[in-house]
Design a protein around this motif. Structure first.
Motif, mmCIF file in Angstrom:
data_model
loop_
_atom_site.group_PDB
_atom_site.id
_atom_site.type_symbol
_atom_site.label_atom_id
_atom_site.label_comp_id
_atom_site.label_asym_id
_atom_site.label_seq_id
_atom_site.Cartn_x
_atom_site.Cartn_y
_atom_site.Cartn_z
ATOM 1 N N LYS A 229 42.417 48.788 46.670
ATOM 2 C CA LYS A 229 42.970 49.936 45.931
ATOM 3 C C LYS A 229 44.014 50.680 46.749
ATOM 4 N N GLN A 230 43.892 50.618 48.071
ATOM 5 C CA GLN A 230 44.858 51.293 48.931
ATOM 6 C C GLN A 230 46.211 50.585 48.958
ATOM 7 N N GLY A 231 46.241 49.340 48.479
ATOM 8 C CA GLY A 231 47.485 48.577 48.443
ATOM 9 C C GLY A 231 47.651 47.700 49.666
ATOM 10 N N GLY A 232 48.635 46.800 49.582
ATOM 11 C CA GLY A 232 48.901 45.895 50.702
ATOM 12 C C GLY A 232 48.502 44.464 50.435
ATOM 13 N N GLN A 233 47.650 44.246 49.410
ATOM 14 C CA GLN A 233 47.284 42.890 49.023
ATOM 15 C C GLN A 233 47.731 42.651 47.576
ATOM 16 N N ASP A 234 48.003 41.403 47.278
ATOM 17 C CA ASP A 234 48.519 41.045 45.954
ATOM 18 C C ASP A 234 47.428 40.717 44.951
ATOM 19 N N ALA A 235 46.246 40.371 45.434
ATOM 20 C CA ALA A 235 45.147 39.997 44.541
ATOM 21 C C ALA A 235 43.829 40.271 45.247
ATOM 22 N N LEU A 236 42.807 40.507 44.443
ATOM 23 C CA LEU A 236 41.451 40.668 44.953
ATOM 24 C C LEU A 236 40.617 39.504 44.441
ATOM 25 N N ALA A 237 40.043 38.734 45.336
ATOM 26 C CA ALA A 237 39.185 37.612 44.952
ATOM 27 C C ALA A 237 37.771 38.118 44.749
ATOM 28 N N GLY A 238 37.112 37.618 43.700
ATOM 29 C CA GLY A 238 35.744 38.052 43.466
ATOM 30 C C GLY A 238 35.106 37.340 42.295
ATOM 31 N N LEU A 239 33.889 37.755 41.988
ATOM 32 C CA LEU A 239 33.178 37.231 40.837
ATOM 33 C C LEU A 239 33.697 37.926 39.581
ATOM 34 N N THR A 240 33.928 37.155 38.543
ATOM 35 C CA THR A 240 34.561 37.681 37.340
ATOM 36 C C THR A 240 33.878 38.934 36.803
ATOM 37 N N PRO A 241 32.546 38.975 36.651
ATOM 38 C CA PRO A 241 31.920 40.188 36.114
ATOM 39 C C PRO A 241 32.196 41.434 36.949
ATOM 40 N N ALA A 242 32.164 41.283 38.277
ATOM 41 C CA ALA A 242 32.430 42.425 39.155
ATOM 42 C C ALA A 242 33.885 42.866 39.051
ATOM 43 N N LEU A 243 34.804 41.905 38.961
ATOM 44 C CA LEU A 243 36.218 42.244 38.866
ATOM 45 C C LEU A 243 36.538 42.960 37.555
ATOM 46 N N LEU A 244 35.849 42.600 36.498
ATOM 47 C CA LEU A 244 36.046 43.294 35.211
ATOM 48 C C LEU A 244 35.648 44.765 35.333
ATOM 49 N N GLU A 245 34.601 45.029 36.108
ATOM 50 C CA GLU A 245 34.202 46.419 36.347
ATOM 51 C C GLU A 245 35.220 47.109 37.255
ATOM 52 N N ASN A 246 35.687 46.414 38.293
ATOM 53 C CA ASN A 246 36.688 46.981 39.187
ATOM 54 C C ASN A 246 37.957 47.366 38.445
ATOM 55 N N ALA A 247 38.341 46.537 37.477
ATOM 56 C CA ALA A 247 39.583 46.772 36.733
ATOM 57 C C ALA A 247 39.562 48.107 36.000
ATOM 58 N N LYS A 248 38.384 48.579 35.635
ATOM 59 C CA LYS A 248 38.273 49.856 34.924
ATOM 60 C C LYS A 248 38.699 51.027 35.797
ATOM 61 N N GLU A 249 38.647 50.838 37.115
ATOM 62 C CA GLU A 249 39.025 51.897 38.043
ATOM 63 C C GLU A 249 40.489 51.806 38.470
ATOM 64 N N MET A 250 41.182 50.761 38.008
ATOM 65 C CA MET A 250 42.592 50.584 38.372
ATOM 66 C C MET A 250 43.422 50.406 37.105
ATOM 67 N N PRO A 251 43.933 51.493 36.548
ATOM 68 C CA PRO A 251 44.722 51.397 35.311
ATOM 69 C C PRO A 251 45.859 50.391 35.438
ATOM 70 N N GLY A 252 45.956 49.515 34.446
ATOM 71 C CA GLY A 252 47.028 48.530 34.432
ATOM 72 C C GLY A 252 46.701 47.245 35.156
ATOM 73 N N SER A 253 45.607 47.227 35.906
ATOM 74 C CA SER A 253 45.247 46.003 36.612
ATOM 75 C C SER A 253 44.728 44.964 35.626
ATOM 76 N N ARG A 254 44.750 43.688 36.047
ATOM 77 C CA ARG A 254 44.353 42.595 35.156
ATOM 78 C C ARG A 254 43.468 41.592 35.897
ATOM 79 N N VAL A 255 42.471 41.088 35.208
ATOM 80 C CA VAL A 255 41.681 39.974 35.713
ATOM 81 C C VAL A 255 42.321 38.694 35.205
ATOM 82 N N LEU A 256 42.699 37.808 36.104
ATOM 83 C CA LEU A 256 43.372 36.581 35.690
ATOM 84 C C LEU A 256 42.400 35.672 34.940
ATOM 85 N N PRO A 257 42.841 35.073 33.843
ATOM 86 C CA PRO A 257 41.956 34.208 33.055
ATOM 87 C C PRO A 257 41.600 32.924 33.799
#
Length: 240
Positions: free
Chosen positions: A157-185
């Motif tokens: 969230k602080q920036g500096g990386q282009d992508a966050l690797a993770g488990l899809t369910p967790a990333l979907l929750e993370n995306a809610k805290e970052m407006p405009g962010s996307r989970v890649l299909p």
């Protein structure tokens, strides 16, 4: 079989279980006394019942720490990984979780194949199963390691990386805290969750294999997934 398997335990009256608290799909809560609650603890309890012994949970914040503490458990419930298999004998998996990437708002990355390119930086929790997988398979992108899931997300969230690797369910929750962010299909891998024993414990491993196979076949694993509210996030393991 159970008598020989019990002989493989450090204490013939107790099954010591290494539990990874960092996987929020497998450990969904903790009781007031610290006892873990979820699919993984329930599977461990089922194995202890088959052995005819009590269960003692040894909990750790990350899977890497579970592996480091191999002398404190008889079985552990973490993801299968070749690096971990150097010291752990894994049974066939009982559940699986898809893994993908989260990208920030305005990112040019549109699909998983876009991520492994020169100059791309990927935030990933150190020693997670998907970190080990990406370490083996990425050819161009750079991995930037964080400490645990929450710490890595805060770093991202602080920036500096282009992508966050993770488990899809967790990333979907993370995306809610970052407006405009996307989970890649799609997925770059499915993380296969299993039960491991120490090397040189063939009877214990054979009993665990049977308990897991029966639990998958008779619907127990699916019932535990439903019971703990992770339906659609955690899936019974398949052969693919």
């Amino acid at each position: 079989m159970s008598g020989e398997a019990v002989a493989d335990l450090e204490d013939p009256s107790t099954l010591r279980v290494g539990i990874n608290l960092g996987n929020m799909l497998l450990v969904t809560d903790r009781k007031a006394d610290g006892t873990p609650v979820g699919v993984a603890p329930d599977m461990a309890a089922r194995i202890a019942k088959a052995l005819g012994v009590s269960v003692d949970y040894n909990c750790f914040p990350t899977p890497g720490e579970v592996g480091d503490a191999i002398e404190t458990w008889d079985i552990c419930l973490i993801a299968i990984e070749p690096k971990r298999a150097e010291i752990i004998d894994f049974c066939e998996p009982y559940v699986q979780i898809e893994a993908t990437y989260l990208v920030p708002a305005g990112s040019p990355l549109q699909k998983i194949e876009d991520v492994d390119k020169p100059g791309v930086k990927i935030a990933v929790p150190a020693r997670a199963a998907y970190d080990l997988y990406l370490t083996r398979t990425l050819k161009h992108a750079e991995l930037i390691h964080g400490q645990g899931l929450p710490g890595t997300f805060e770093m991202f969230k602080q920036g500096g990386q282009d992508a966050l690797a993770g488990l899809t369910p967790a990333l979907l929750e993370n995306a809610k805290e970052m407006p405009g962010s996307r989970v890649l299909p799609g997925r770059y891998t499915s993380i296969k969750q299993s039960v491991g024993t120490k090397h040189g414990k063939p009877a214990l491993k054979a009993l665990v294999e049977k308990v897991l196979a029966d639990a998958v076949a008779d619907g127990t694993v699916q019932s535990l997934i439903d019971k703990h509210g992770v339906t659609g996030k955690l899936a019974v393991a398949t052969d693919d």
